[in-house]
Motif scaffolding. Structure first.
Motif, mmCIF file in Angstrom:
data_model
loop_
_atom_site.group_PDB
_atom_site.id
_atom_site.type_symbol
_atom_site.label_atom_id
_atom_site.label_comp_id
_atom_site.label_asym_id
_atom_site.label_seq_id
_atom_site.Cartn_x
_atom_site.Cartn_y
_atom_site.Cartn_z
ATOM 1 N N HIS A 214 -60.160 76.215 87.242
ATOM 2 C CA HIS A 214 -61.138 77.295 87.417
ATOM 3 C C HIS A 214 -60.424 78.629 87.598
ATOM 4 O O HIS A 214 -59.533 78.758 88.436
ATOM 5 N N LEU A 215 -60.811 79.605 86.777
ATOM 6 C CA LEU A 215 -60.306 80.976 86.903
ATOM 7 C C LEU A 215 -61.409 81.820 87.541
ATOM 8 O O LEU A 215 -62.375 82.198 86.884
ATOM 9 N N PRO A 216 -61.295 82.130 88.829
ATOM 10 C CA PRO A 216 -62.370 82.860 89.507
ATOM 11 C C PRO A 216 -62.470 84.325 89.119
ATOM 12 O O PRO A 216 -63.471 84.977 89.431
ATOM 13 N N GLY A 217 -61.423 84.876 88.450
ATOM 14 C CA GLY A 217 -61.506 86.255 87.987
ATOM 15 C C GLY A 217 -60.541 87.206 88.671
ATOM 16 O O GLY A 217 -60.460 88.380 88.308
ATOM 17 N N ASN A 218 -59.774 86.712 89.627
ATOM 18 C CA ASN A 218 -58.806 87.559 90.322
ATOM 19 C C ASN A 218 -57.377 87.302 89.870
ATOM 20 O O ASN A 218 -56.424 87.724 90.520
#
Length: 551
Positions: A214-218
């Protein structure tokens, strides 16, 4: 098999790194599902596996990525081709030959595979992906879903140890998607192939995953078992959202497990009428588009057969059917730019002799009558920056006269895209959002969207539904050609199903898709025979009930 050691990727035109201090190990024979919102760096992560990042894409890579013991910093993509097979988001970008059979053989030719082995692998792949009937067809004649299967097959014939798939089922109908995923799963289980798969339609693939990245965006990466990661992730498929809403533990990831967990819930909700997903359109809605006897042929082969279609004000219609059923051909015929062997189209009041046919007016006037977003959005992008595209759309659409700026529409679909970015450098989802904003800026009376959710995450789909609802509220009619059954359950008032160029079903969304084991959304399958289509319906009922949701 794959190791990321303190990997950071920074592009010159971005303030922050796309990936930051990523430590990740993927073992042999794992199927890893890469998830995250549009533009968070999933394609960058996948590109780093075969050296496309940074050898081809540019930017600076810090740290070390190794694949089967080879450092990608020291080995460009051509030196990793025997180990890593890659299928990108747009299959046309990767084709180098003219026909299906030639494309399947091409990679093996470059790797000097013996001719006898090549022939055997081509035949196996044709059968594996259901392409045998298309072996001599030209690639440009195939539907988008058929092209996607050929692209996957062209990689599989080389028997790579690592397979990188960037949205492999985005253009496929539900049945074809299941076939492809079943084939990929067999490669993992039987041959020990390691698969990294990025997909926005998580409902299709989550049950097959051994691990979720999972790439949360940070810039960070969270990796672990699917149930653990999805318990708190910012993005999840409907089956997971349903499990969260009902407070099930452990969290089910397959329809079978979810139905077992839902048995007490189905009993408790028996007799409770769920709220409507969408307000029922009024019966007195005026007709905006009338199509009669639409026939489309290609080299004498019929793609659309004498189709009659009426589109009404304020109505959202989903156009569904397997790949190659004629959906795109029908949309282009309605818009006026595509071939039309026979039939008529008029936009305006029924019976009005002045109601224009989009095919017979100027391009500018046709765009105000019927707007179409094609499957390949880059066909409509030709300027050097996002700002130039948006400004051109505003100028052509007369925004100064009171329209909605294209930038406003784009920010609702895919926020945060810089003005200076070249359109070709955007992800597929961002490209689609840009073209959608450009087309909607003209506020056409009839809006045709061909696979608009391809490349969009759940949040962007929600924004798209809001925009579509706004268009319908303004009295426009919207037709959405799609394989995304979850999107249809939330967005459409009406479903039209095509097969072999004919309309085989036409009716309210609930009646058409719930009756179909192929087109039914996950919530409907889990809670059947209860008439639920979406997680939101269940949440509304449980909130009103006020009892323990895990009971």
């Amino acid at each position: 098999m794959i190791t990321f050691d303190q990997v950071t990727v920074h592009y010159e035109d971005t303030a922050e790194p796309v990936l930051r201090d990523v430590n990740l190990t993927v073992e042999e024979g794992e199927l890893c599902l890469v998830v995250g919102h549009t533009g968070v760096g999933k394609s960058t992560l996948l590109g780093a596996v075969n050296g496309l990042v940074p050898h081809f894409t540019g930017g600076t890579l810090y740290g070390r990525v190794t694949v089967d013991g080879r450092d990608t910093a020291d080995h460009p993509p051509r030196e990793l081709a025997d180990v890593v097979g890659v299928v990108g988001q747009d299959p046309l970008d990767g084709f180098v030959t003219d026909t299906v059979e030639e494309e399947l053989a091409y990679a093996m030719e470059q790797l000097a595979v013996p001719p006898a082995t090549m022939r055997k692998r081509v035949e196996e792949t044709l059968d594996l992906l259901g392409l045998a009937d298309l072996r001599h067809r030209a690639l440009h004649e195939l539907s988008g879903g058929q092209q996607q299967r050929v692209a996957i097959g062209s990689v599989l014939t080389a028997h790579p140890r690592v397979l990188v798939l960037d949205e492999p089922t985005s253009a496929l109908d539900p049945t074809a998607a299941e076939e492809v995923l079943a084939a990929v799963t067999r490669l993992v289980h039987d041959l020990g192939v390691t698969v990294l798969l990025a997909e926005h339609r998580l409902e299709r693939v989550v049950q097959y995953a051994d691990r979720v990245i999972h790439l949360p965006g940070n810039g960070q990466v969270v990796s672990g078992p699917p149930a653990d990661v999805f318990r708190t992730s910012s993005i999840a498929p409907p089956i997971v959202e349903l499990g969260r809403t009902a407070a099930w533990s452990p969290l089910p990831l397959s329809i079978r497990d979810a139905r077992r967990a839902a048995a007490p819930l189905r009993t408790r909700l028996s007799g409770v009428v769920p709220p409507a997903v969408r307000p029922t359109p009024g019966a007195d809605r005026p007709r905006l588009l009338t199509a009669r006897g639409i026939t489309v042929t290609y080299q004498g082969v019929p793609a659309v057969r004498e189709v009659d279609l009426d589109l009404h004000s304020g109505e959202v219609t989903a156009l569904m059917g397997r790949n190659g059923s004629g959906k795109s051909s029908l949309l282009w015929a309605l818009q006026g730019s595509g071939p039309r062997k026979a039939g008529s189209v008029s936009v305006g009041k029924p019976g009005d002799p002045r109601a224009p046919d989009p095919r017979k007016v100027s391009a500018t006037e046709a765009r105000r009558l019927v707007g179409l977003v094609p499957q390949t959005p880059t066909d409509l992008l030709y300027l050097e920056s996002v700002k130039q595209e948006l400004d051109q759309a505003d100028a052509e659409s007369g925004v100064k006269a009171g329209g909605i700026p294209a930038r406003t529409l784009l920010d609702r679909l895919a926020p945060g895209i810089p003005d200076s970015t070249h359109p070709r450098d955007l992800s597929e989802g961002q490209k689609l959002a840009l073209v959608l904003a450009i087309q909607l800026a003209a506020t056409p009376r009839v809006v045709l969207l061909d696979e608009p959710t391809r490349g969009l995450d759940y949040r962007a789909k929600g924004e798209l539904i809001s925009i579509v609802d706004g268009l319908a509220a303004e009295g426009r009619t919207v037709v959405i050609s799609t394989h995304d059954v979850e999107f249809v359950a939330r967005a459409a008032d009406r479903v039209v199903v095509m097969a072999e160029g004919d309309v085989v079903a036409d009716g309210p969304t609930t009646e058409v898709i719930v009756a179909s084991p192929v087109f039914a959304p996950q919530t409907a399958k889990i809670l059947a025979p209860l008439p639920y289509l979406t997680v939101e319906q269940l949440a509304s009922v449980l909130d009103a009930d006020g009892t323990d949701q895990s009971a």
